[in-house]
Motif scaffolding. Sequence first.
Motif, PDB file in Angstrom:
ATOM      1  N   PRO A  20       2.778   1.661 -14.542  1.00  0.00           N
ATOM      2  CA  PRO A  20       1.968   0.549 -14.046  1.00  0.00           C
ATOM      3  C   PRO A  20       2.767  -0.681 -13.702  1.00  0.00           C
ATOM      4  CG  PRO A  20       1.697   0.780 -16.427  1.00  0.00           C
ATOM      5  CD  PRO A  20       2.497   1.970 -15.973  1.00  0.00           C
ATOM      6  N   HIS A  21       3.941  -0.868 -14.336  1.00  0.00           N
ATOM      7  CA  HIS A  21       4.741  -2.064 -14.083  1.00  0.00           C
ATOM      8  C   HIS A  21       5.814  -1.825 -13.034  1.00  0.00           C
ATOM      9  CE1 HIS A  21       2.783  -3.960 -17.499  1.00  0.00           C
ATOM     10  NE2 HIS A  21       3.063  -2.894 -18.219  1.00  0.00           N
ATOM     11  N   GLY A  22       5.931  -0.616 -12.512  1.00  0.00           N
ATOM     12  CA  GLY A  22       6.912  -0.349 -11.476  1.00  0.00           C
ATOM     13  C   GLY A  22       8.346  -0.442 -11.940  1.00  0.00           C
ATOM     14  N   LEU A  23       8.595  -0.202 -13.227  1.00  0.00           N
ATOM     15  CA  LEU A  23       9.954  -0.327 -13.742  1.00  0.00           C
ATOM     16  C   LEU A  23      10.802   0.905 -13.469  1.00  0.00           C
ATOM     17  CD1 LEU A  23       9.145  -1.964 -17.215  1.00  0.00           C
ATOM     18  CD2 LEU A  23       9.825  -3.094 -15.084  1.00  0.00           C
ATOM     19  N   GLU A  24      10.159   2.024 -13.262  1.00  0.00           N
ATOM     20  CA  GLU A  24      10.912   3.255 -13.070  1.00  0.00           C
ATOM     21  C   GLU A  24      10.900   3.719 -11.618  1.00  0.00           C
ATOM     22  OE1 GLU A  24       9.276   6.108 -15.682  1.00  0.00           O
ATOM     23  OE2 GLU A  24       9.800   5.034 -17.516  1.00  0.00           O
ATOM     24  N   GLY A  25      10.576   2.830 -10.711  1.00  0.00           N
ATOM     25  CA  GLY A  25      10.567   3.198  -9.297  1.00  0.00           C
ATOM     26  C   GLY A  25       9.204   2.922  -8.695  1.00  0.00           C
ATOM     27  N   PRO A  26       9.068   3.222  -7.422  1.00  0.00           N
ATOM     28  CA  PRO A  26       7.796   2.962  -6.739  1.00  0.00           C
ATOM     29  C   PRO A  26       6.659   3.805  -7.310  1.00  0.00           C
ATOM     30  CG  PRO A  26       9.251   4.308  -5.390  1.00  0.00           C
ATOM     31  CD  PRO A  26      10.056   3.858  -6.557  1.00  0.00           C
ATOM     32  N   THR A  27       5.508   3.192  -7.455  1.00  0.00           N
ATOM     33  CA  THR A  27       4.338   3.893  -7.968  1.00  0.00           C
ATOM     34  C   THR A  27       3.713   4.717  -6.849  1.00  0.00           C
ATOM     35  OG1 THR A  27       2.904   2.033  -7.415  1.00  0.00           O
ATOM     36  CG2 THR A  27       3.929   2.045  -9.602  1.00  0.00           C
ATOM     37  N   PRO A  28       2.895   5.717  -7.223  1.00  0.00           N
ATOM     38  CA  PRO A  28       2.197   6.478  -6.169  1.00  0.00           C
ATOM     39  C   PRO A  28       1.365   5.596  -5.261  1.00  0.00           C
ATOM     40  CG  PRO A  28       2.043   7.607  -8.278  1.00  0.00           C
ATOM     41  CD  PRO A  28       2.666   6.278  -8.551  1.00  0.00           C
ATOM     42  N   ARG A  29       0.811   4.528  -5.806  1.00  0.00           N
ATOM     43  CA  ARG A  29      -0.001   3.631  -4.984  1.00  0.00           C
ATOM     44  C   ARG A  29       0.833   2.952  -3.911  1.00  0.00           C
ATOM     45  NH1 ARG A  29      -4.772   0.871  -5.597  1.00  0.00           N
ATOM     46  NH2 ARG A  29      -4.918  -1.115  -4.514  1.00  0.00           N
ATOM     47  N   SER A  30       2.001   2.462  -4.279  1.00  0.00           N
ATOM     48  CA  SER A  30       2.859   1.799  -3.286  1.00  0.00           C
ATOM     49  C   SER A  30       3.357   2.782  -2.240  1.00  0.00           C
ATOM     50  CB  SER A  30       4.040   1.125  -3.986  1.00  0.00           C
ATOM     51  OG  SER A  30       4.839   2.093  -4.670  1.00  0.00           O
ATOM     52  N   ILE A  31       3.615   4.020  -2.648  1.00  0.00           N
ATOM     53  CA  ILE A  31       4.044   5.038  -1.681  1.00  0.00           C
ATOM     54  C   ILE A  31       2.923   5.318  -0.688  1.00  0.00           C
ATOM     55  CG2 ILE A  31       4.749   7.441  -1.421  1.00  0.00           C
ATOM     56  CD1 ILE A  31       6.097   7.277  -4.134  1.00  0.00           C
ATOM     57  N   LYS A  32       1.709   5.423  -1.186  1.00  0.00           N
ATOM     58  CA  LYS A  32       0.575   5.679  -0.290  1.00  0.00           C
ATOM     59  C   LYS A  32       0.364   4.523   0.681  1.00  0.00           C
ATOM     60  CE  LYS A  32      -1.879   8.526  -3.691  1.00  0.00           C
ATOM     61  NZ  LYS A  32      -3.071   8.626  -4.564  1.00  0.00           N
ATOM     62  N   VAL A  33       0.446   3.299   0.184  1.00  0.00           N
ATOM     63  CA  VAL A  33       0.282   2.143   1.055  1.00  0.00           C
ATOM     64  C   VAL A  33       1.354   2.117   2.134  1.00  0.00           C
ATOM     65  CG1 VAL A  33       0.321  -0.379   1.142  1.00  0.00           C
ATOM     66  CG2 VAL A  33      -0.923   0.782  -0.685  1.00  0.00           C
ATOM     67  N   SER A  34       2.593   2.447   1.761  1.00  0.00           N
ATOM     68  CA  SER A  34       3.685   2.472   2.744  1.00  0.00           C
ATOM     69  C   SER A  34       3.439   3.536   3.808  1.00  0.00           C
ATOM     70  CB  SER A  34       5.019   2.731   2.036  1.00  0.00           C
ATOM     71  OG  SER A  34       5.288   1.742   1.069  1.00  0.00           O
ATOM     72  N   ILE A  35       2.974   4.705   3.397  1.00  0.00           N
ATOM     73  CA  ILE A  35       2.681   5.771   4.364  1.00  0.00           C
ATOM     74  C   ILE A  35       1.586   5.338   5.331  1.00  0.00           C
ATOM     75  CG2 ILE A  35       1.775   8.109   4.611  1.00  0.00           C
ATOM     76  CD1 ILE A  35       3.120   8.814   1.968  1.00  0.00           C
ATOM     77  N   ILE A  36       0.547   4.703   4.811  1.00  0.00           N
ATOM     78  CA  ILE A  36      -0.558   4.257   5.658  1.00  0.00           C
ATOM     79  C   ILE A  36      -0.089   3.202   6.651  1.00  0.00           C
ATOM     80  CG2 ILE A  36      -2.790   3.092   5.657  1.00  0.00           C
ATOM     81  CD1 ILE A  36      -3.339   4.390   2.941  1.00  0.00           C
ATOM     82  N   ILE A  37       0.742   2.269   6.188  1.00  0.00           N
ATOM     83  CA  ILE A  37       1.232   1.202   7.077  1.00  0.00           C
ATOM     84  C   ILE A  37       2.112   1.778   8.175  1.00  0.00           C
ATOM     85  CG2 ILE A  37       2.694  -0.845   7.183  1.00  0.00           C
ATOM     86  CD1 ILE A  37       1.678  -1.605   4.430  1.00  0.00           C
ATOM     87  N   VAL A  38       3.032   2.657   7.825  1.00  0.00           N
ATOM     88  CA  VAL A  38       3.914   3.264   8.835  1.00  0.00           C
ATOM     89  C   VAL A  38       3.099   4.050   9.854  1.00  0.00           C
ATOM     90  CG1 VAL A  38       5.732   4.975   9.188  1.00  0.00           C
ATOM     91  CG2 VAL A  38       5.920   3.332   7.313  1.00  0.00           C
ATOM     92  N   LEU A  39       2.134   4.827   9.370  1.00  0.00           N
ATOM     93  CA  LEU A  39       1.294   5.602  10.282  1.00  0.00           C
ATOM     94  C   LEU A  39       0.476   4.695  11.184  1.00  0.00           C
ATOM     95  CD1 LEU A  39       0.372   8.442  11.082  1.00  0.00           C
ATOM     96  CD2 LEU A  39      -1.372   8.313   9.302  1.00  0.00           C
ATOM     97  N   GLY A  40      -0.039   3.596  10.627  1.00  0.00           N
ATOM     98  CA  GLY A  40      -0.807   2.658  11.443  1.00  0.00           C
ATOM     99  C   GLY A  40       0.034   1.995  12.513  1.00  0.00           C
ATOM    100  N   VAL A  41       1.271   1.635  12.191  1.00  0.00           N
ATOM    101  CA  VAL A  41       2.164   1.019  13.182  1.00  0.00           C
ATOM    102  C   VAL A  41       2.492   2.014  14.301  1.00  0.00           C
ATOM    103  CG1 VAL A  41       4.474   0.075  13.539  1.00  0.00           C
ATOM    104  CG2 VAL A  41       3.130  -0.642  11.561  1.00  0.00           C
ATOM    105  N   MET A  42       2.756   3.264  13.948  1.00  0.00           N
ATOM    106  CA  MET A  42       3.057   4.281  14.957  1.00  0.00           C
ATOM    107  C   MET A  42       1.868   4.495  15.893  1.00  0.00           C
ATOM    108  SD  MET A  42       5.033   7.058  12.541  1.00  0.00           S
ATOM    109  CE  MET A  42       4.951   8.318  13.813  1.00  0.00           C
ATOM    110  N   ILE A  43       0.662   4.578  15.321  1.00  0.00           N
ATOM    111  CA  ILE A  43      -0.527   4.787  16.145  1.00  0.00           C
ATOM    112  C   ILE A  43      -0.763   3.600  17.067  1.00  0.00           C
ATOM    113  CG2 ILE A  43      -3.032   5.052  16.071  1.00  0.00           C
ATOM    114  CD1 ILE A  43      -2.682   6.574  13.452  1.00  0.00           C
ATOM    115  N   THR A  44      -0.612   2.389  16.537  1.00  0.00           N
ATOM    116  CA  THR A  44      -0.871   1.193  17.337  1.00  0.00           C
ATOM    117  C   THR A  44       0.131   1.054  18.476  1.00  0.00           C
ATOM    118  OG1 THR A  44      -1.779   0.081  15.388  1.00  0.00           O
ATOM    119  CG2 THR A  44      -1.136  -1.298  17.251  1.00  0.00           C
ATOM    120  N   LEU A  45       1.421   1.200  18.181  1.00  0.00           N
ATOM    121  CA  LEU A  45       2.443   1.067  19.228  1.00  0.00           C
ATOM    122  C   LEU A  45       2.309   2.159  20.283  1.00  0.00           C
ATOM    123  CD1 LEU A  45       5.615   0.109  17.135  1.00  0.00           C
ATOM    124  CD2 LEU A  45       4.101  -1.392  18.444  1.00  0.00           C
TER     125      LEU A  45
END
Length: 363
Positions: A20-45
């Motif tokens: 929960p504190h992100g001390l051991e690396g990126p959390t699954p939530r942050s990975i999912k958010v990053s995937i969604i953002i990258v996919l959204g940028v690709m679709i928009t461009l």
Amino acid sequence: MCATLNFSASDDSNLSSADPHGLEGPTPRSIKVSIIIVLGVMITLGNIAVLLVITSSVAGWSRSSRHFLLSLTAADSAFGLLVMPLNLWVSLQKDHTDGPDAFCHVVAFCNATVYSTCMYTLATISLERYVAVFYPLQYSSLMTKRRTLLLIAFAWCFPPFLLSPISFPDGIIEVHFSTASLVCNPSYSTNVAYSLSLTCVIFFPCSIVMTYANLRVWCAAKRQRLKMRKYARRTRHNVASRVLVPVMAAYYTCWTPCMAAMIYNAVSGSSVPEWIEFVVVWLPTSNGFLNCIFYFWINRSFRRKFHLVLQRLALALCPRLASTIGCCSTTNTRFVSVIVDNNNVVHERSASVSSTCTLLSMA
């Protein structure tokens, strides 16, 4: 429509217990958010590039074809400009321990509407190409401007009417925010008949129309290619296989897992694993980027017009850079005007919609 899945909220414990504190690396939530953002940028461009081209005339594309493709581009752009920002906003602002609220109902309604509109638009494009290939002489009378606009209006207006029960907080459909897929999901397990009827009215009819139309075009193109081999040693590239096969493969790959998971959840009432839910919910949005490739970038006329648009933008935004090239700027300007005139002439033709239409001989 694919974002209309609802899975149990038991996945909250999985996300809360995973670093929960992100001390051991990126959390699954942050990975999912990053995937969604990258996919959204690709679709928009990708869809912005498409809009730059098809807002002007493209050689070999009729007016009706451009209207349908503009509708598809608008539906695909809504993935990156509407669906993803709304769900990310809810995931960042909403207290996940709270119950459903009115805003989450609105987000779920927008998700389902955009997904359904995209499927209906793909079906109308397949139907229009079928008419262009098999009825080229009657194309102008069959695909009139009025009928084209009516089909586009149906693809955009019927889904909101059909999915309107999702938007009411106190309606028959319950909506919850899923921490596994980071979307607002209607709970179709509470109304199995309604959820199954949606798949029967949206997914299956669109899939049948697309499969039948594209299969008929592909078979006709294959027969014509075999006939041409008898009279010529070298034949054209198999455009039908290069376009139709990837289009249908991408469609079923992106949409079938989501529909299957929705039916499974509605019938059984149980959820699927966290990452499987995330993949099947967001996989259809990738079809918005793949459409840019299969419907546009494979087309040679589109690529030429895109290079022309970039050339004109470079001359307009960077005249000093163009002047350093020398006399090429004047030549490019003349080349631009000639190509535009040629495209405008070709644009008035109301015959074939895509390169697949040239594969058939109607003799």
